[in-house]
Design an enzyme around this catalytic site. Structure first.
Site, PDB file in Angstrom:
ATOM      1  N   ASP A   8       0.875  -1.176   0.000  1.00  0.00           N
ATOM      2  CA  ASP A   8       0.000   0.000   0.000  1.00  0.00           C
ATOM      3  C   ASP A   8       0.917   1.233   0.000  1.00  0.00           C
ATOM      4  O   ASP A   8       2.137   1.121  -0.176  1.00  0.00           O
ATOM      5  CB  ASP A   8      -0.996  -0.035   1.173  1.00  0.00           C
TER       6      ASP A   8
ATOM      7  N   HIS B  65      11.901 -22.760   9.450  1.00  0.00           N
ATOM      8  CA  HIS B  65      10.927 -23.472  10.283  1.00  0.00           C
ATOM      9  C   HIS B  65       9.504 -23.432   9.731  1.00  0.00           C
ATOM     10  O   HIS B  65       8.752 -24.383   9.910  1.00  0.00           O
ATOM     11  CB  HIS B  65      10.918 -22.895  11.706  1.00  0.00           C
TER      12      HIS B  65
ATOM     13  N   GLY C   4       3.200  -3.905   8.363  1.00  0.00           N
ATOM     14  CA  GLY C   4       3.188  -5.310   7.939  1.00  0.00           C
ATOM     15  C   GLY C   4       2.033  -6.086   8.561  1.00  0.00           C
ATOM     16  O   GLY C   4       1.728  -7.205   8.143  1.00  0.00           O
TER      17      GLY C   4
ATOM     18  N   CYS D 193       3.331  -3.112   3.993  1.00  0.00           N
ATOM     19  CA  CYS D 193       2.457  -1.986   4.349  1.00  0.00           C
ATOM     20  C   CYS D 193       3.193  -1.198   5.429  1.00  0.00           C
ATOM     21  O   CYS D 193       4.389  -1.397   5.617  1.00  0.00           O
ATOM     22  CB  CYS D 193       1.057  -2.440   4.772  1.00  0.00           C
TER      23      CYS D 193
HETATM   24  C1  RB5 Z   1      -1.886   2.726   6.384  1.00  0.00           C
HETATM   25  O1  RB5 Z   1      -1.862   3.976   6.982  1.00  0.00           O
HETATM   26  C2  RB5 Z   1      -1.510   1.649   7.403  1.00  0.00           C
HETATM   27  O2  RB5 Z   1      -2.593   1.429   8.264  1.00  0.00           O
HETATM   28  C3  RB5 Z   1      -1.118   0.375   6.696  1.00  0.00           C
HETATM   29  O3  RB5 Z   1      -0.031   0.629   5.873  1.00  0.00           O
HETATM   30  C4  RB5 Z   1      -0.693  -0.798   7.567  1.00  0.00           C
HETATM   31  O4  RB5 Z   1       0.272  -0.420   8.483  1.00  0.00           O
HETATM   32  C5  RB5 Z   1      -1.774  -1.568   8.177  1.00  0.00           C
HETATM   33  O5  RB5 Z   1      -1.567  -2.589   8.839  1.00  0.00           O
END
Ligand code: RB5
Length: 151
Positions: free
Chosen positions: A7, A97, A67, A64
């Site tokens: 994202d 593992h 993560g 993200c």
């Molecule tokens: C986006 O702001 C954020 O919530 C997303 O990248 C992630 O960390 C969610 O788990």
């Protein structure tokens, strides 16, 4: 094939990871995102984890902010073992593992240098099998039972 996605919170690190993969000669399909506009991580986890789950890709990486969201979504897909790792030891264990077929990274948690080392460690490590395979077999059985409505 190797699939990656992120994202907006993971975009910068995803681009750096893509460079690591291509420098290793890997054939990488990038499912985006490709700009810093706000997007929803489940949409990209779906693409990467779906490709791994269907056997279209052997391995994937998701990024993200933390993560966490990507891990939650990816592990909904049958056959996907997505591991959120925050250091090299976890990345190594994820393969040795857990035979993780998706590595999940936090773009707001890791530096490019840390992530590069982790990706290389994960790719170079070998699943140990043995007792660990028995545990993966149990996970597969649980997955099947949940899908069949038995659990
Ligand atoms: C986006 O702001 C954020 O919530 C997303 O990248 C992630 O960390 C969610 O788990």
């Amino acid at each position: 094939m190797f699939v990656i996605g992120s994202d907006h919170g993971g975009l910068e690190l995803k681009e750096a990871v893509k460079a690591v993969l291509t420098s290793r000669g890997m054939n990488v399909t990038d499912f985006g995102t490709d700009n810093c506009g706000s997007v929803d991580y489940p949409d990209f986890a779906e693409k990467v984890a779906g490709a791994v789950s269907r056997g279209e890709a052997a391995l994937g990486i998701l990024v993200c902010g933390t993560g966490i969201g990507m891990s939650i979504v990816a592990n909904k897909f049958p056959g996907v073992r997505a591991a959120l790792a925050t250091d090299e030891f976890m990345a190594q264990m994820a393969k040795e593992h857990n035979n993780a077929n998706v590595l999940v990274l936090g773009g707001r948690v890791l530096s490019v240098d840390q992530a590069t080392k982790m990706v290389n460690v994960w790719l170079d490590a070998t699943f140990e099998g043995g007792r660990h395979q028995l545990r993966l077999d149990k996970i597969a059985k649980l997955e099947a039972a949940v899908r069949a409505g038995e659990l």
